[in-house]
Design a protein around this motif. Sequence first.
Motif, PDB file in Angstrom:
ATOM      1  N   SER A 128       0.841  -1.198   0.000  1.00 34.37           N
ATOM      2  CA  SER A 128       0.000   0.000   0.000  1.00 34.37           C
ATOM      3  C   SER A 128       0.872   1.243   0.000  1.00 34.37           C
ATOM      4  O   SER A 128       1.971   1.264   0.570  1.00 34.37           O
ATOM      5  CB  SER A 128      -0.940   0.005   1.215  1.00 34.37           C
ATOM      6  N   GLY A 129       0.371   2.291  -0.662  1.00 33.70           N
ATOM      7  CA  GLY A 129       1.089   3.553  -0.743  1.00 33.70           C
ATOM      8  C   GLY A 129       0.240   4.588  -1.439  1.00 33.70           C
ATOM      9  O   GLY A 129      -0.931   4.334  -1.767  1.00 33.70           O
ATOM     10  N   ASN A 130       0.810   5.759  -1.706  1.00 30.99           N
ATOM     11  CA  ASN A 130       0.060   6.757  -2.455  1.00 30.99           C
ATOM     12  C   ASN A 130       0.174   6.467  -3.957  1.00 30.99           C
ATOM     13  O   ASN A 130       0.926   5.588  -4.386  1.00 30.99           O
ATOM     14  CB  ASN A 130       0.542   8.178  -2.125  1.00 30.99           C
ATOM     15  N   GLY A 131      -0.599   7.205  -4.757  1.00 35.40           N
ATOM     16  CA  GLY A 131      -0.667   6.911  -6.183  1.00 35.40           C
ATOM     17  C   GLY A 131       0.671   6.966  -6.882  1.00 35.40           C
ATOM     18  O   GLY A 131       0.983   6.125  -7.740  1.00 35.40           O
ATOM     19  N   GLU A 132       1.481   7.950  -6.534  1.00 34.76           N
ATOM     20  CA  GLU A 132       2.790   8.087  -7.182  1.00 34.76           C
ATOM     21  C   GLU A 132       3.661   6.859  -6.920  1.00 34.76           C
ATOM     22  O   GLU A 132       4.298   6.319  -7.832  1.00 34.76           O
ATOM     23  CB  GLU A 132       3.490   9.349  -6.670  1.00 34.76           C
ATOM     24  N   VAL A 138       4.687  -0.336 -10.201  1.00 36.95           N
ATOM     25  CA  VAL A 138       4.289  -1.045 -11.421  1.00 36.95           C
ATOM     26  C   VAL A 138       5.373  -0.912 -12.477  1.00 36.95           C
ATOM     27  O   VAL A 138       5.782  -1.901 -13.112  1.00 36.95           O
ATOM     28  CB  VAL A 138       2.951  -0.498 -11.966  1.00 36.95           C
ATOM     29  N   ALA A 139       5.848   0.301 -12.686  1.00 34.40           N
ATOM     30  CA  ALA A 139       6.880   0.543 -13.699  1.00 34.40           C
ATOM     31  C   ALA A 139       8.140  -0.273 -13.423  1.00 34.40           C
ATOM     32  O   ALA A 139       8.788  -0.766 -14.351  1.00 34.40           O
ATOM     33  CB  ALA A 139       7.209   2.032 -13.766  1.00 34.40           C
ATOM     34  N   ASN A 140       8.486  -0.424 -12.144  1.00 35.80           N
ATOM     35  CA  ASN A 140       9.702  -1.150 -11.760  1.00 35.80           C
ATOM     36  C   ASN A 140       9.494  -2.657 -11.663  1.00 35.80           C
ATOM     37  O   ASN A 140      10.446  -3.396 -11.390  1.00 35.80           O
ATOM     38  CB  ASN A 140      10.218  -0.633 -10.407  1.00 35.80           C
ATOM     39  N   GLY A 141       8.257  -3.120 -11.851  1.00 37.20           N
ATOM     40  CA  GLY A 141       7.988  -4.549 -11.746  1.00 37.20           C
ATOM     41  C   GLY A 141       7.861  -5.063 -10.335  1.00 37.20           C
ATOM     42  O   GLY A 141       7.860  -6.272 -10.103  1.00 37.20           O
ATOM     43  N   GLU A 142       7.719  -4.150  -9.350  1.00 33.92           N
ATOM     44  CA  GLU A 142       7.598  -4.586  -7.961  1.00 33.92           C
ATOM     45  C   GLU A 142       6.195  -5.100  -7.646  1.00 33.92           C
ATOM     46  O   GLU A 142       6.010  -5.895  -6.720  1.00 33.92           O
ATOM     47  CB  GLU A 142       7.968  -3.433  -7.026  1.00 33.92           C
ATOM     48  N   VAL A 143       5.188  -4.614  -8.352  1.00 34.91           N
ATOM     49  CA  VAL A 143       3.829  -5.149  -8.289  1.00 34.91           C
ATOM     50  C   VAL A 143       3.345  -5.340  -9.719  1.00 34.91           C
ATOM     51  O   VAL A 143       3.821  -4.674 -10.645  1.00 34.91           O
ATOM     52  CB  VAL A 143       2.852  -4.227  -7.506  1.00 34.91           C
ATOM     53  N   ARG A 150      -7.444   7.945 -10.542  1.00 37.47           N
ATOM     54  CA  ARG A 150      -6.834   8.188 -11.853  1.00 37.47           C
ATOM     55  C   ARG A 150      -5.780   9.284 -11.786  1.00 37.47           C
ATOM     56  O   ARG A 150      -5.982  10.323 -11.175  1.00 37.47           O
ATOM     57  CB  ARG A 150      -7.913   8.546 -12.864  1.00 37.47           C
ATOM     58  N   ARG A 151      -4.665   8.998 -12.437  1.00 41.56           N
ATOM     59  CA  ARG A 151      -3.587   9.963 -12.554  1.00 41.56           C
ATOM     60  C   ARG A 151      -2.804   9.634 -13.821  1.00 41.56           C
ATOM     61  O   ARG A 151      -2.981   8.566 -14.396  1.00 41.56           O
ATOM     62  CB  ARG A 151      -2.686   9.934 -11.317  1.00 41.56           C
ATOM     63  N   GLN A 152      -1.949  10.532 -14.250  1.00 38.75           N
ATOM     64  CA  GLN A 152      -1.164  10.295 -15.451  1.00 38.75           C
ATOM     65  C   GLN A 152      -0.114   9.231 -15.185  1.00 38.75           C
ATOM     66  O   GLN A 152       0.751   9.406 -14.324  1.00 38.75           O
ATOM     67  CB  GLN A 152      -0.476  11.591 -15.898  1.00 38.75           C
ATOM     68  N   PRO A 153      -0.161   8.110 -15.891  1.00 42.14           N
ATOM     69  CA  PRO A 153       0.814   7.058 -15.620  1.00 42.14           C
ATOM     70  C   PRO A 153       2.179   7.400 -16.212  1.00 42.14           C
ATOM     71  O   PRO A 153       2.278   8.123 -17.205  1.00 42.14           O
ATOM     72  CB  PRO A 153       0.206   5.829 -16.308  1.00 42.14           C
ATOM     73  N   PRO A 154       3.251   6.874 -15.633  1.00 41.30           N
ATOM     74  CA  PRO A 154       4.588   7.095 -16.177  1.00 41.30           C
ATOM     75  C   PRO A 154       4.794   6.274 -17.447  1.00 41.30           C
ATOM     76  O   PRO A 154       3.995   5.383 -17.761  1.00 41.30           O
ATOM     77  CB  PRO A 154       5.501   6.632 -15.039  1.00 41.30           C
ATOM     78  N   PRO A 155       5.851   6.539 -18.201  1.00 39.61           N
ATOM     79  CA  PRO A 155       6.133   5.740 -19.406  1.00 39.61           C
ATOM     80  C   PRO A 155       6.227   4.254 -19.071  1.00 39.61           C
ATOM     81  O   PRO A 155       6.779   3.858 -18.052  1.00 39.61           O
ATOM     82  CB  PRO A 155       7.497   6.290 -19.867  1.00 39.61           C
ATOM     83  N   GLN A 275      -1.199  -1.333 -15.150  1.00 41.62           N
ATOM     84  CA  GLN A 275      -0.208  -2.399 -15.257  1.00 41.62           C
ATOM     85  C   GLN A 275       0.835  -1.991 -16.299  1.00 41.62           C
ATOM     86  O   GLN A 275       0.670  -1.006 -17.003  1.00 41.62           O
ATOM     87  CB  GLN A 275      -0.849  -3.729 -15.644  1.00 41.62           C
ATOM     88  N   ARG A 276       1.912  -2.752 -16.370  1.00 44.47           N
ATOM     89  CA  ARG A 276       2.940  -2.460 -17.359  1.00 44.47           C
ATOM     90  C   ARG A 276       2.371  -2.640 -18.756  1.00 44.47           C
ATOM     91  O   ARG A 276       1.611  -3.575 -19.023  1.00 44.47           O
ATOM     92  CB  ARG A 276       4.159  -3.376 -17.164  1.00 44.47           C
ATOM     93  N   ALA A 277       2.745  -1.752 -19.667  1.00 40.13           N
ATOM     94  CA  ALA A 277       2.258  -1.814 -21.038  1.00 40.13           C
ATOM     95  C   ALA A 277       2.650  -3.144 -21.669  1.00 40.13           C
ATOM     96  O   ALA A 277       3.795  -3.586 -21.566  1.00 40.13           O
ATOM     97  CB  ALA A 277       2.833  -0.650 -21.837  1.00 40.13           C
ATOM     98  N   GLY A 278       1.672  -3.782 -22.294  1.00 39.60           N
ATOM     99  CA  GLY A 278       1.924  -5.048 -22.955  1.00 39.60           C
ATOM    100  C   GLY A 278       1.922  -6.255 -22.045  1.00 39.60           C
ATOM    101  O   GLY A 278       2.081  -7.385 -22.507  1.00 39.60           O
TER     102      GLY A 278
END
Length: 310
Positions: A128-132, A138-143, A150-155, A275-278
């Motif tokens: 659990s954590g804040n949206g950022e 997710v981007a790092n593959g930790e979850v 809703r917020r702007q997702p990172p690349p 989730q991670r793209a793809g």
Amino acid sequence: MPAISQAFRCFDEVARRGSVRKAAETLHLTPAAVNQQVLNFEQLVGVPLFDRLPRGMQLNSAGEIMIAAVRRSQRDFDSALSQVEDLRALRRGHVNAGVSHSTAEYLLPGVIQSVQRSHPGITFSVRSGNGEALLRWVANGEVDVAYCLRRQPPPGVEEVRAVPQHLGVVTAPGHPLAQGGALVRLRDCLEYPLVMMSPDMELRTVLERVEPRFARLGRPLVETGSVPMVRQLVAGSQAIGFLIPENVDADVRAGTLAWRGLEDAGAHLHSCVYQRAGHTTSVAMGLFLAELEAAVNDIQARYAKVQRPA
């Protein structure tokens, strides 16, 4: 388990038995059929795989290399079939998810219990954590997935599901704002003591976007990153807070808090799954996400029945 191919099966059995005839008896095939499969396999490889001796068939050096590869391939194939069957029957599976602190405390336990009642072999890891932080994990593959407003997702991260949310004012049951079922305007709440989420929390950002005067009111009565603190402080005073229904549903049903939806257009929000793209969603994860979405929609439907525009 079924063999990858008949040629693999015959080659392996002849290697084990040292005889086409004995292999044929084990496989319930004719010796001619087994011999032809071995010859076809040797033709595919391009070299003989056995030394044909008066007392039987013995693997040569090329055959030793190929039998190791065939048996390794068969083990991998058997393992893959087992995993597919486990997923199909959902005997096993794992969900690795990240959610907001409030979702982890209020909504998620019931969702997990519902999934495990029907599929007890599914296990869970929840952060659990804040949206950022959630989207960074997710981007790092930790979850594998994150669930938050809703917020702007990172690349490299994409939104894959969205469920509606309605921001509302939370009060003690006897509070003046608790009277009636109509929606309330955010500007009508400013005269009361405010228990606000901290400036780095998404709900606070939403409020200041809907009503810019919030940023000019000075310090609220209380600022906190804790939803439980908001609930407790509001329940015992004339102060008010601003939360979504899933944060307070149990308290409202117990009669210790009241909730009224905000009429302001910006109060209609979405919670989203990222989730991670793809990335391919596993069967276990798909089941979990469907249960999560159903739980949120059920809460929203109950509150929509009693919240009507004035």
